[in-house]
Design a protein around this motif. Structure first.
Motif, PDB file in Angstrom:
ATOM      1  N   MET A  34       0.840  -1.192   0.000  1.00 11.10           N
ATOM      2  CA  MET A  34       0.000   0.000   0.000  1.00 11.10           C
ATOM      3  C   MET A  34       0.876   1.242   0.000  1.00 11.10           C
ATOM      4  O   MET A  34       2.006   1.212   0.488  1.00 11.10           O
ATOM      5  CB  MET A  34      -0.941   0.014   1.203  1.00 11.10           C
ATOM      6  N   GLY A  35       0.333   2.291  -0.551  1.00  9.46           N
ATOM      7  CA  GLY A  35       1.126   3.501  -0.637  1.00  9.46           C
ATOM      8  C   GLY A  35       0.265   4.745  -0.642  1.00  9.46           C
ATOM      9  O   GLY A  35      -0.969   4.676  -0.646  1.00  9.46           O
ATOM     10  N   TRP A  36       0.956   5.867  -0.651  1.00  5.56           N
ATOM     11  CA  TRP A  36       0.317   7.173  -0.692  1.00  5.56           C
ATOM     12  C   TRP A  36       0.919   8.009  -1.814  1.00  5.56           C
ATOM     13  O   TRP A  36       2.139   8.042  -1.987  1.00  5.56           O
ATOM     14  CB  TRP A  36       0.498   7.914   0.631  1.00  5.56           C
ATOM     15  N   LYS A  43       0.088  20.192 -10.941  1.00  2.91           N
ATOM     16  CA  LYS A  43       1.292  19.357 -10.892  1.00  2.91           C
ATOM     17  C   LYS A  43       0.945  17.896 -11.111  1.00  2.91           C
ATOM     18  O   LYS A  43      -0.205  17.485 -10.950  1.00  2.91           O
ATOM     19  CB  LYS A  43       1.999  19.526  -9.549  1.00  2.91           C
ATOM     20  N   GLU A  44       1.961  17.114 -11.471  1.00  6.76           N
ATOM     21  CA  GLU A  44       1.759  15.690 -11.648  1.00  6.76           C
ATOM     22  C   GLU A  44       1.603  15.006 -10.294  1.00  6.76           C
ATOM     23  O   GLU A  44       2.060  15.498  -9.270  1.00  6.76           O
ATOM     24  CB  GLU A  44       2.952  15.083 -12.395  1.00  6.76           C
ATOM     25  N   ARG A  45       0.961  13.843 -10.342  1.00  9.28           N
ATOM     26  CA  ARG A  45       0.811  13.061  -9.120  1.00  9.28           C
ATOM     27  C   ARG A  45       2.184  12.559  -8.686  1.00  9.28           C
ATOM     28  O   ARG A  45       2.946  12.031  -9.485  1.00  9.28           O
ATOM     29  CB  ARG A  45      -0.142  11.903  -9.356  1.00  9.28           C
ATOM     30  N   GLU A  46       2.467  12.721  -7.400  1.00 12.30           N
ATOM     31  CA  GLU A  46       3.758  12.347  -6.829  1.00 12.30           C
ATOM     32  C   GLU A  46       3.616  11.131  -5.926  1.00 12.30           C
ATOM     33  O   GLU A  46       2.697  11.074  -5.093  1.00 12.30           O
ATOM     34  CB  GLU A  46       4.332  13.523  -6.015  1.00 12.30           C
ATOM     35  N   PHE A  47       4.515  10.177  -6.064  1.00  9.72           N
ATOM     36  CA  PHE A  47       4.554   9.001  -5.206  1.00  9.72           C
ATOM     37  C   PHE A  47       5.243   9.409  -3.909  1.00  9.72           C
ATOM     38  O   PHE A  47       6.435   9.707  -3.914  1.00  9.72           O
ATOM     39  CB  PHE A  47       5.291   7.879  -5.911  1.00  9.72           C
ATOM     40  N   VAL A  48       4.528   9.404  -2.819  1.00  7.67           N
ATOM     41  CA  VAL A  48       5.030   9.924  -1.557  1.00  7.67           C
ATOM     42  C   VAL A  48       5.659   8.826  -0.703  1.00  7.67           C
ATOM     43  O   VAL A  48       6.765   8.991  -0.174  1.00  7.67           O
ATOM     44  CB  VAL A  48       3.891  10.612  -0.778  1.00  7.67           C
ATOM     45  N   ALA A  49       4.951   7.714  -0.530  1.00 11.51           N
ATOM     46  CA  ALA A  49       5.430   6.650   0.346  1.00 11.51           C
ATOM     47  C   ALA A  49       4.776   5.338  -0.024  1.00 11.51           C
ATOM     48  O   ALA A  49       3.640   5.311  -0.500  1.00 11.51           O
ATOM     49  CB  ALA A  49       5.130   6.988   1.806  1.00 11.51           C
ATOM     50  N   GLY A  50       5.495   4.241   0.225  1.00 10.73           N
ATOM     51  CA  GLY A  50       4.959   2.918  -0.017  1.00 10.73           C
ATOM     52  C   GLY A  50       5.449   1.961   1.051  1.00 10.73           C
ATOM     53  O   GLY A  50       6.528   2.161   1.620  1.00 10.73           O
ATOM     54  N   GLY A  56       7.658  -3.829   6.810  1.00 12.39           N
ATOM     55  CA  GLY A  56       9.072  -3.784   7.144  1.00 12.39           C
ATOM     56  C   GLY A  56       9.933  -3.120   6.098  1.00 12.39           C
ATOM     57  O   GLY A  56      11.056  -2.702   6.379  1.00 12.39           O
ATOM     58  N   SER A  57       9.424  -3.037   4.887  1.00 12.91           N
ATOM     59  CA  SER A  57      10.142  -2.350   3.806  1.00 12.91           C
ATOM     60  C   SER A  57       9.316  -1.162   3.363  1.00 12.91           C
ATOM     61  O   SER A  57       8.113  -1.296   3.114  1.00 12.91           O
ATOM     62  CB  SER A  57      10.364  -3.285   2.622  1.00 12.91           C
ATOM     63  N   THR A  58       9.969  -0.022   3.275  1.00 14.09           N
ATOM     64  CA  THR A  58       9.248   1.196   2.940  1.00 14.09           C
ATOM     65  C   THR A  58      10.009   2.018   1.915  1.00 14.09           C
ATOM     66  O   THR A  58      11.234   1.898   1.773  1.00 14.09           O
ATOM     67  CB  THR A  58       9.004   2.074   4.179  1.00 14.09           C
ATOM     68  N   TYR A  59       9.254   2.871   1.229  1.00 12.50           N
ATOM     69  CA  TYR A  59       9.815   3.825   0.276  1.00 12.50           C
ATOM     70  C   TYR A  59       9.302   5.211   0.658  1.00 12.50           C
ATOM     71  O   TYR A  59       8.127   5.353   1.039  1.00 12.50           O
ATOM     72  CB  TYR A  59       9.376   3.498  -1.144  1.00 12.50           C
ATOM     73  N   TYR A  60      10.169   6.216   0.545  1.00 13.10           N
ATOM     74  CA  TYR A  60       9.756   7.598   0.750  1.00 13.10           C
ATOM     75  C   TYR A  60      10.342   8.480  -0.348  1.00 13.10           C
ATOM     76  O   TYR A  60      11.499   8.312  -0.737  1.00 13.10           O
ATOM     77  CB  TYR A  60      10.228   8.138   2.098  1.00 13.10           C
ATOM     78  N   SER A 102       5.078  -4.493  -6.621  1.00 12.69           N
ATOM     79  CA  SER A 102       6.166  -3.966  -5.803  1.00 12.69           C
ATOM     80  C   SER A 102       5.776  -2.693  -5.066  1.00 12.69           C
ATOM     81  O   SER A 102       5.266  -1.764  -5.674  1.00 12.69           O
ATOM     82  CB  SER A 102       7.377  -3.682  -6.688  1.00 12.69           C
ATOM     83  N   TYR A 103       6.089  -2.633  -3.774  1.00  9.88           N
ATOM     84  CA  TYR A 103       5.711  -1.474  -2.962  1.00  9.88           C
ATOM     85  C   TYR A 103       6.471  -0.217  -3.383  1.00  9.88           C
ATOM     86  O   TYR A 103       5.981   0.898  -3.181  1.00  9.88           O
ATOM     87  CB  TYR A 103       5.992  -1.735  -1.479  1.00  9.88           C
ATOM     88  N   TRP A 104       7.631  -0.411  -4.006  1.00  7.47           N
ATOM     89  CA  TRP A 104       8.499   0.719  -4.325  1.00  7.47           C
ATOM     90  C   TRP A 104       8.279   1.273  -5.727  1.00  7.47           C
ATOM     91  O   TRP A 104       8.885   2.278  -6.101  1.00  7.47           O
ATOM     92  CB  TRP A 104       9.960   0.307  -4.184  1.00  7.47           C
ATOM     93  N   SER A 105       7.455   0.595  -6.512  1.00  7.67           N
ATOM     94  CA  SER A 105       7.251   1.016  -7.901  1.00  7.67           C
ATOM     95  C   SER A 105       5.947   1.784  -8.058  1.00  7.67           C
ATOM     96  O   SER A 105       4.859   1.225  -7.914  1.00  7.67           O
ATOM     97  CB  SER A 105       7.234  -0.196  -8.826  1.00  7.67           C
ATOM     98  N   ARG A 106       6.047   3.056  -8.401  1.00  5.96           N
ATOM     99  CA  ARG A 106       4.850   3.875  -8.566  1.00  5.96           C
ATOM    100  C   ARG A 106       3.973   3.359  -9.692  1.00  5.96           C
ATOM    101  O   ARG A 106       2.763   3.629  -9.709  1.00  5.96           O
ATOM    102  CB  ARG A 106       5.239   5.321  -8.842  1.00  5.96           C
ATOM    103  N   TYR A 107       4.543   2.614 -10.611  1.00  9.75           N
ATOM    104  CA  TYR A 107       3.771   2.140 -11.768  1.00  9.75           C
ATOM    105  C   TYR A 107       2.968   0.885 -11.470  1.00  9.75           C
ATOM    106  O   TYR A 107       2.140   0.480 -12.279  1.00  9.75           O
ATOM    107  CB  TYR A 107       4.720   1.893 -12.938  1.00  9.75           C
TER     108      TYR A 107
END
Length: 122
Positions: A34-36, A43-50, A56-60, A102-107
């Motif tokens: 899940m992500g935000w 502006k374009e949509r920005e991937f903030v966090a996943g 236990g694994s996160t993206y910011y 993948s939690y880290w892939s905005r696509y």
């Protein structure tokens, strides 16, 4: 189908905090990330966090590192975004999203909530 419902947006002064919540329902069997995302006017949509299934694994995004924290409560099918030290440039519509990829892939995110407005005044 998967349904996502966000809550917790609002108006806050710069330097303040907000916590967003997003509850998932429907066909949520299996591990999912899940992500935000957020989108400011013009502006374009920005991937903030996943966050991964376990959390236990996160993206910011660089723009929020050290200020925002994503967390999950899988027993409630819920993801949170704790936002501290908010800045006027954090203003926008915040969208919750879900992926079985993948939690880290905005696509990879392909299920979306309706969004919740966050406004940070200076």
């Amino acid at each position: 189908q998967v349904q996502l419902v966000e809550s917790g947006g609002g108006l806050v002064q710069a330097g303040g905090s907000l916590r967003l919540s997003c509850a998932a329902s429907g066909r949520t069997l299996g591990d999912y990330a899940m992500g935000w995302f957020r989108q400011a006017p013009g502006k374009e949509r920005e991937f903030v966090a996943g966050a991964s299934w376990s959390g236990g694994s996160t993206y910011y995004a660089d723009s929020v590192k050290g200020r925002f924290t994503i967390s999950r409560e899988n027993a409630k099918n819920t993801v949170y975004l704790q936002m501290n030290s908010l800045k006027p440039e954090d203003t926008g519509v915040y969208y919750c999203a879900l992926t079985f990829g993948s939690y880290w892939s905005r696509y990879d995110y392909d299920y979306w909530g309706e969004g919740t407005q966050v406004t940070v005044s200076s």
